[in-house]
Design a protein around this motif. Structure first.
Motif, mmCIF file in Angstrom:
data_model
loop_
_atom_site.group_PDB
_atom_site.id
_atom_site.type_symbol
_atom_site.label_atom_id
_atom_site.label_comp_id
_atom_site.label_asym_id
_atom_site.label_seq_id
_atom_site.Cartn_x
_atom_site.Cartn_y
_atom_site.Cartn_z
ATOM 1 N N UNK A 128 22.169 -55.046 30.412
ATOM 2 C CA UNK A 128 21.477 -55.938 31.346
ATOM 3 C C UNK A 128 20.434 -55.182 32.158
ATOM 4 N N UNK A 129 20.781 -53.972 32.637
ATOM 5 C CA UNK A 129 19.819 -53.162 33.385
ATOM 6 C C UNK A 129 18.632 -52.791 32.506
ATOM 7 N N UNK A 130 18.913 -52.480 31.246
ATOM 8 C CA UNK A 130 17.862 -52.122 30.293
ATOM 9 C C UNK A 130 16.872 -53.270 30.121
ATOM 10 N N UNK A 131 17.402 -54.462 29.954
ATOM 11 C CA UNK A 131 16.552 -55.638 29.764
ATOM 12 C C UNK A 131 15.789 -55.986 31.047
ATOM 13 N N UNK A 132 16.464 -55.853 32.170
ATOM 14 C CA UNK A 132 15.856 -56.238 33.437
ATOM 15 C C UNK A 132 14.590 -55.433 33.711
ATOM 16 N N UNK A 133 14.596 -54.153 33.332
ATOM 17 C CA UNK A 133 13.450 -53.286 33.595
ATOM 18 C C UNK A 133 12.564 -53.091 32.367
ATOM 19 N N UNK A 134 12.934 -53.739 31.258
ATOM 20 C CA UNK A 134 12.190 -53.566 30.002
ATOM 21 C C UNK A 134 11.966 -52.074 29.729
ATOM 22 N N UNK A 135 13.050 -51.310 29.834
ATOM 23 C CA UNK A 135 12.981 -49.840 29.773
ATOM 24 C C UNK A 135 12.930 -49.336 28.342
ATOM 25 N N UNK A 136 12.442 -48.121 28.197
ATOM 26 C CA UNK A 136 12.505 -47.425 26.915
ATOM 27 C C UNK A 136 13.908 -46.872 26.694
ATOM 28 N N UNK A 137 14.511 -46.317 27.745
ATOM 29 C CA UNK A 137 15.888 -45.850 27.649
ATOM 30 C C UNK A 137 16.584 -46.082 28.988
ATOM 31 N N UNK A 138 17.809 -46.519 28.927
ATOM 32 C CA UNK A 138 18.656 -46.652 30.105
ATOM 33 C C UNK A 138 19.863 -45.741 29.901
ATOM 34 N N UNK A 139 20.130 -44.869 30.865
ATOM 35 C CA UNK A 139 21.228 -43.908 30.754
ATOM 36 C C UNK A 139 22.233 -44.153 31.863
ATOM 37 N N UNK A 140 23.510 -44.156 31.521
ATOM 38 C CA UNK A 140 24.542 -44.295 32.537
ATOM 39 C C UNK A 140 24.808 -42.929 33.159
ATOM 40 N N UNK A 141 24.576 -42.827 34.455
ATOM 41 C CA UNK A 141 24.795 -41.599 35.210
ATOM 42 C C UNK A 141 25.950 -41.840 36.170
ATOM 43 N N UNK A 142 26.877 -40.901 36.260
ATOM 44 C CA UNK A 142 28.051 -41.112 37.100
ATOM 45 C C UNK A 142 28.441 -39.820 37.801
#
Length: 396
Positions: free
Chosen positions: A124-138
């Motif tokens: 969902x975050x990836x789509x919301x920002x129309x990103x090239x890559x979304x990485x989960x950081x914790x």
């Protein structure tokens, strides 16, 4: 399809010997008495993601993993098991199955991730920002992050700690810099162009890449084709995309942070990660299966687990450890900070600290182990003492 899901399940990496074997590849190593791969598959199922590709390194490992999935998830998931060569790395594995990828975006998940973040949150975050890559950081897990794990080495010289250096914008949404395995004692270089573009950057050394990514497929495949030496998503592909973003106005998005635990060869059920196991803990903050048997004056402490059908003799002590199914443990045995897998036999008077004992192993009477790994089916003779050793049968 808008999204395809790829689970990178590894194989029988030499780095994990003797914990892995032909019979037990990495994906089937137990964490809290469950194959580690089960955590990812069930999170995907809960997110209503039921069509996926599981990538396994090596034909033998692929057969084991495919057979387990077919038995455990029949009529629940539609899984294609793809075999790739051993030790190709995470980027190499995706490169090898590129012809299977046709969707606009690809969700890539490590098969050894134990997390409470729904994969749907990342997509969902990836789509919301129309990103090239979304990485989960914790945040780094409660147990800490160690490159070498426990060791029996006597050298107490303090070596420089190695960390992930991660730079984000103040909203913690956009990933601006990442350096994996960096030493804090050394200078960290940040591109001036990034600072000029964003104005402010938060630099953190207490975060880690959780190995869940959403990629734009066309960009991912272009990078894998052009950079044929890239082997790792974490060390090669992600830093490359982060460095390149201002050149091409790429938007790199960091997904919501969540509590996360990752199998690292010697996982334990500890602290705030207890809920990730999926079990209900007792008032004593442990799990003892109803069919398990405890002898007189035997104690099982908090953050411990005793599996189905296991038996313990008198005057035993278990602290911060996991004991698998159908184990036979004698009297006066001490188990501390250790993992004992299934069908293990431990004789009277044994002491086990900071060690992993693989399934079907046998420890005869008065064995003492500290910071050791005992391979599948290995027999440790009576009275032996080992520190910082890997004990395994020789492959035929």
């Amino acid at each position: 399809m808008d999204f395809q899901v790829v689970v990178l399940a590894g194989g029988t990496s030499k780095k994990l010997v003797p914990l892995v074997s032909k019979e037990v590849p990495k994906a089937l190593l137990p964490v809290a008495n469950r194959p580690v791969l089960s955590y990812v598959l069930e999170q995907l199922e809960l997110s209503n993601i039921k069509d996926l590709i599981v990538v396994v390194e090596g034909a033998d490992a692929a057969l084991c993993v495919g057979g387990w999935i077919s038995a455990a998830y029949v009529d629940r998931l539609h899984v294609e098991v793809a075999t790739v060569p051993e030790d190709v790395g995470t980027a190499g594995a995706l490169r090898a199955i590129a012809h299977h990828l046709t969707a606009k975006d690809v969700l890539v998940v490590s098969g050894d991730l134990v997390s409470d973040v729904p994969p749907g949150a990342v997509t969902a975050a990836h789509r919301r920002h129309d990103a090239v890559v979304t990485a989960m950081i914790c945040s780094v897990p409660v147990s800490g992050l160690s490159e070498a794990g426990s060791s029996g080495a006597k050298d107490k010289t303090k070596k420089p700690g190695r960390y992930n250096i991660i730079g984000m914008d103040p909203t913690k949404q956009f990933l601006l810099h990442i350096a994996t395995g960096a030493e804090l004692e050394k200078d960290t270089r940040i591109r001036k162009s990034i600072l000029r573009a964003v104005g402010q950057m938060d630099i953190r050394a207490d975060l880690m890449d959780a190995h869940m990514y959403a990629f734009n497929r066309s960009v991912l495949q272009e990078v894998l084709d052009q950079k044929d030496k890239f082997q790792s998503l974490k060390q090669d592909v992600l830093p490359y995309l982060v460095r390149s973003q201002l050149k091409s106005e790429i938007l790199i998005n960091g997904a919501p942070q969540g509590q996360q635990a990752k199998e690292n060869g010697n996982d334990k059920v500890i602290g705030e990660a207890n809920h990730l196991s999926g079990y209900n803990f007792s008032a004593q903050n442990n799990i003892i299966h109803p069919s398990a048997e405890l002898g007189s004056k035997t104690t099982v402490g908090p953050h411990c687990m005793l599996g189905e059908g296991s038996q313990m003799g008198d005057k035993c002590s278990v602290k911060r450890s996991v004991i698998g199914r159908h184990c036979r443990i004698g009297s006066n045995v001490k188990v501390v900070n250790s993992v004992v897998m299934n069908h293990v036999t431990i004789g009277d008077g044994c002491s086990i600290q900071g060690s992993v004992i693989c399934s079907n192993a046998q420890l005869q009477e008065r064995v003492a182990l500290k910071d050791c790994q005992v391979g599948l089916g290995y027999v440790v003779s009576a009275g032996c003492e080992y520190k910082g050793e890997s004990l395994a049968r020789k492959e035929k």
